[in-house]
Design an enzyme around this catalytic site. Structure first.
Site, PDB file in Angstrom:
ATOM      1  N   GLU A  68      60.033  -3.141   7.384  1.00 51.41           N
ATOM      2  CA  GLU A  68      59.420  -1.930   7.922  1.00 51.41           C
ATOM      3  C   GLU A  68      58.621  -1.206   6.854  1.00 51.41           C
ATOM      4  O   GLU A  68      57.695  -0.463   7.172  1.00 51.41           O
ATOM      5  CB  GLU A  68      60.510  -1.000   8.484  1.00 51.41           C
ATOM      6  CG  GLU A  68      59.978   0.167   9.325  1.00 51.41           C
ATOM      7  CD  GLU A  68      59.677   1.438   8.517  1.00 51.41           C
ATOM      8  OE1 GLU A  68      59.061   2.356   9.082  1.00 51.41           O
ATOM      9  OE2 GLU A  68      60.045   1.512   7.317  1.00 51.41           O
TER      10      GLU A  68
ATOM     11  N   ASP B 219      65.399  -3.177   5.588  1.00 50.44           N
ATOM     12  CA  ASP B 219      64.770  -3.262   4.266  1.00 50.44           C
ATOM     13  C   ASP B 219      64.645  -1.882   3.627  1.00 50.44           C
ATOM     14  O   ASP B 219      64.772  -0.846   4.288  1.00 50.44           O
ATOM     15  CB  ASP B 219      63.393  -3.940   4.357  1.00 50.44           C
ATOM     16  CG  ASP B 219      62.422  -3.178   5.226  1.00 50.44           C
ATOM     17  OD1 ASP B 219      62.833  -2.672   6.303  1.00 50.44           O
ATOM     18  OD2 ASP B 219      61.240  -3.063   4.838  1.00 50.44           O
TER      19      ASP B 219
END
Lengths: 360, 360
Positions: free
Chosen positions: B131, B76
């Site tokens: 994350e 991400d």
């Protein structure tokens, strides 16, 4: 709430009239129905000349007396807080605006209706809009700007709640933002930045250590104040903030000019950016002036200094001595449980009538 | 932006692959298209066993080697900031996530595709979601909680940007709110209250005066930090505030436990209410452990301490030594202008391949 009437009977007693005023809602900006009712009631009185300025009403006697007194009050209230309609509980009259300041307005309306021929002074009654909101919407301010001659007088009595005592003059107010700067950094490498919030500790500590002055004027002690009222800092949870803004509120004695008040703050914090966002001068108590002294004498009260700012300062700025005298405890203003003691309504009406009806 | 493909060609070179990854948007929570593409590309490789946990993918060799290494990266990115699509400018590859951390992911995918038979260690590749957001959504955390056996290893390499150097271990983080209380009053009568913002000056001054420790572990200096990251106080412009909340961010050396970190803050501010809102332990650098020492030796870099917190701590909590090693300057992470140097992409791929392809 139930609206019980939109016309006002000024011949009723001051308690019933206060209840009638409370029961016509008039939050700031929404006063028109109450203003219309007040204007209509005053226009029906042949001894008064009535003018309207925006949603404010000015009514004057014109008997050719050498002196003139203004009796003024605002018609608006703060927003309702479940405190409508009015309610009489023993000797206390509850309801939105009962204290601030429909009780005082009721006293003024009663005098307007029942004193067709005051003995020694002409009277100008002023009922105005939007006192509880931003100063630039204030109806008294609008009259002062557009029709200052309507406020010409030897004395102004602002019927704000003062516990039926005289609160003389008022302190000035200065608002300013002190900006403390630093440099952003990631908190894992904080030494690469400068923490503005940490630096702001010195500003707040200086405020904590500061002892405000007590200024005695006409025997009244004006106790000044200098307070942080807001502190804002923060970028993100992992960022050393590069800015901390401290909003301060200074209350300064009416003997100080706005320029002096600003210089005082700048001298106290010479090393920071200071943005003065608002400053309004106070009003001297003027107890030495004949008109004020005579009223205080007749009312039989010991004047107190007004520490907050009120619209008396607008009169002071026009050169008209002014004081606060009205029913209701000022501490109750803007509270849901505000009330006005019936006894204070009556004593304010009687004493002012006594002063106005009798030659000096 | 233009999406140029949704399937990934792992045989292309690391630069082209990084660009392809950047050009598939994958803001946290919106990674599914990229995860699908990564899963499909890995599933096509016969030497890997692929499993999916939520929107994370785990791919393993299973050659029976006595040692195993995890190579991990998150898929991400933070939200786009006008930095898509990818753009190659000389030797710098720009675009959302180029630095944090699609460059590192690209290196890992290239190793996965081109090392069917690592010489001495089996490899577990982990590509995970979320994350960049709250820790409880973190894909690596979910795997650690639900399938901890998938993370069993002798060493984990987290390919977070570390400028192609080794950043070992990581510091812990503690977040806490210090609440300073006072008593409300009208600013015109400030002496009737206690100004909480003024009292907060002492807290901020204490933070300004505080010297964070420097803790040396395995020859690496972990420089701690203690910062106010937010200050909030204020009721209204004319009210002495009765509360001031200071949010602090503490970075503590990996040799301290969360309990020690909390006690440290409480000892520093014994007279205030402290609410610890979050605390995560750091990770020891473990340079003395064989697996770490051998990698550092092969990479030919001098390890630096990792001062921020990273997911290496999740491995440390599972008893797996871990370090950060990846292309890109960590200072550029989360900036609109983030980029990864092409040379670092290539050197990271080559050095890791060299280490993995050759017997120790």
């Amino acid at each position: 709430m139930t609206v019980r009437n939109t016309s006002l009977d000024l011949t009723t007693d001051v308690v019933a009239l206060t209840r009638a005023l409370v029961d016509i809602p008039s939050e700031s900006g929404e006063e028109v129905r109450l203003v219309d009712a007040v204007e209509a009631a005053l226009a029906a009185l042949p001894h008064l000349t009535v003018e309207r300025v925006g949603n404010s009403v000015v009514a004057r006697t014109d008997l050719g007396h050498p002196e003139r007194v203004v009796i003024a009050g605002h018609l608006d209230t703060v927003p309702a807080a479940g405190n409508l309609p009015s309610r009489l509980d023993g000797d206390l009259l509850y309801g939105l605006g009962a204290c601030d300041m429909k009780g005082g307005v009721s006293v003024a309306l009663r005098l307007a209706a029942t004193l067709p021929a005051p003995a020694a002074r002409d009277i100008t009654y002023v009922f105005y809009e939007c006192e509880e909101v931003e100063g630039d919407r204030n109806g008294l301010g609008r009259i002062a700007a557009e029709r200052p001659e309507l406020l010409d007088a030897d004395l102004a009595i602002l019927m704000e709640p003062s516990d039926a005592g005289v609160e003389a003059g008022c302190q000035g107010v200065l608002m300013a933002d002190i900006t403390v700067r630093g440099e952003r950094a990631h908190t894992a490498r904080a030494w690469m930045g400068v923490n503005a919030a940490h630096r702001a500790g010195a500003v707040l500590q200086r405020l904590a250590d500061h002892t405000p002055a007590r200024v005695v004027i006409d025997g009244l002690e004006y106790r000044e104040g200098l307070n942080a009222v807001a502190v804002r800092s923060g970028v993100a949870g992992n960022v050393v903030p590069d800015e901390c803004v401290i909003t301060i509120n200074s209350r300064f004695a009416p003997s100080r000019s706005p320029e002096e008040a600003e210089a005082y703050v700048r001298d106290l914090f010479p090393e920071y950016d200071i943005d003065v966002t608002d400053v309004v001068q106070g009003a001297l108590p003027g107890l030495g002036q004949d008109a004020v002294a005579s009223l205080v004498d007749v009312l039989g009260v010991v004047p107190r200094p007004k520490l907050g700012w009120t619209d008396v300062a607008r009169f002071a700025a026009l050169g008209v001595p002014a004081l606060n005298y009205g029913p209701g405890d000022p501490v109750l203003a803007h509270t849901a449980g505000e009330y006005v003691p019936v006894a204070q309504l009556r004593v304010c009406e009687e004493r002012l009538r006594g002063w106005l009806a009798v030659s000096p």
